[in-house]
Design a protein around this motif. Structure first.
Motif, PDB file in Angstrom:
ATOM      1  N   LYS A  10       0.853  -1.198   0.000  1.00 35.71           N
ATOM      2  CA  LYS A  10       0.000   0.000   0.000  1.00 35.71           C
ATOM      3  C   LYS A  10       0.884   1.242   0.000  1.00 35.71           C
ATOM      4  O   LYS A  10       1.918   1.292   0.666  1.00 35.71           O
ATOM      5  N   LEU A  11       0.465   2.248  -0.741  1.00 39.78           N
ATOM      6  CA  LEU A  11       1.167   3.528  -0.766  1.00 39.78           C
ATOM      7  C   LEU A  11       0.519   4.428   0.286  1.00 39.78           C
ATOM      8  O   LEU A  11      -0.651   4.789   0.170  1.00 39.78           O
ATOM      9  N   THR A  12       1.277   4.761   1.298  1.00 42.45           N
ATOM     10  CA  THR A  12       0.716   5.472   2.444  1.00 42.45           C
ATOM     11  C   THR A  12       1.129   6.936   2.529  1.00 42.45           C
ATOM     12  O   THR A  12       0.494   7.703   3.238  1.00 42.45           O
ATOM     13  N   ALA A  13       2.184   7.325   1.844  1.00 41.74           N
ATOM     14  CA  ALA A  13       2.593   8.731   1.841  1.00 41.74           C
ATOM     15  C   ALA A  13       1.642   9.533   0.955  1.00 41.74           C
ATOM     16  O   ALA A  13       0.946   8.976   0.094  1.00 41.74           O
ATOM     17  N   GLN A  45      -3.675   8.136  -4.368  1.00 40.97           N
ATOM     18  CA  GLN A  45      -5.126   7.985  -4.373  1.00 40.97           C
ATOM     19  C   GLN A  45      -5.509   6.966  -3.301  1.00 40.97           C
ATOM     20  O   GLN A  45      -4.722   6.074  -2.978  1.00 40.97           O
ATOM     21  N   PRO A  46      -6.721   7.057  -2.746  1.00 36.76           N
ATOM     22  CA  PRO A  46      -7.138   6.085  -1.731  1.00 36.76           C
ATOM     23  C   PRO A  46      -7.041   4.653  -2.260  1.00 36.76           C
ATOM     24  O   PRO A  46      -7.445   4.365  -3.383  1.00 36.76           O
ATOM     25  N   GLY A  47      -6.447   3.768  -1.463  1.00 38.07           N
ATOM     26  CA  GLY A  47      -6.331   2.363  -1.831  1.00 38.07           C
ATOM     27  C   GLY A  47      -5.211   2.040  -2.804  1.00 38.07           C
ATOM     28  O   GLY A  47      -5.085   0.902  -3.253  1.00 38.07           O
ATOM     29  N   ALA A  48      -4.379   3.023  -3.145  1.00 36.21           N
ATOM     30  CA  ALA A  48      -3.316   2.802  -4.134  1.00 36.21           C
ATOM     31  C   ALA A  48      -2.267   1.838  -3.612  1.00 36.21           C
ATOM     32  O   ALA A  48      -1.942   1.813  -2.429  1.00 36.21           O
ATOM     33  N   ALA A  55       0.851   0.096 -13.031  1.00 30.59           N
ATOM     34  CA  ALA A  55      -0.108  -0.129 -14.128  1.00 30.59           C
ATOM     35  C   ALA A  55      -0.530   1.202 -14.739  1.00 30.59           C
ATOM     36  O   ALA A  55      -0.656   1.327 -15.963  1.00 30.59           O
ATOM     37  N   GLY A  56      -0.746   2.203 -13.891  1.00 33.19           N
ATOM     38  CA  GLY A  56      -1.097   3.534 -14.395  1.00 33.19           C
ATOM     39  C   GLY A  56       0.025   4.148 -15.203  1.00 33.19           C
ATOM     40  O   GLY A  56      -0.216   4.809 -16.225  1.00 33.19           O
TER      41      GLY A  56
END
Length: 82
Positions: A10-13, A45-48, A55-56
């Motif tokens: 998860k990306l949290t920053a 973004q939320p949940g990233a 992928a993006g």
């Protein structure tokens, strides 16, 4: 430190900086068409996750280069919290 090699991390920053090397066409040994893109930024973004960010980036690069996403591979990347 988060494991950015794991696509499920998860990306949290709030924001990340990234450097990526993309390859066009199939991955193989020898001469390949690659392009480095450096100093990109990403507002989380939320949940990233690492996987959703990558992928993006593939989708973005394919679109800007006029190639289908199936022709683009990330061969190297680096993520840093900003």
């Amino acid at each position: 430190m988060p494991d950015y090699s794991n696509p499920n991390t998860k990306l949290t920053a709030r924001r990340y900086a990234w450097d990526v090397t993309f390859q066009l066409g199939p991955v193989h040994n020898g001469r390949s068409i690659t392009q480095d893109v450096t100093d990109g930024t990403y507002d989380t973004q939320p949940g990233a996750t690492v996987g959703s960010l990558l992928a993006g980036l593939v989708t973005w690069f394919a679109k800007t280069q006029g190639h289908p996403t199936s022709d683009v591979t990330i061969v190297r990347y680096r993520l840093r919290e900003k």
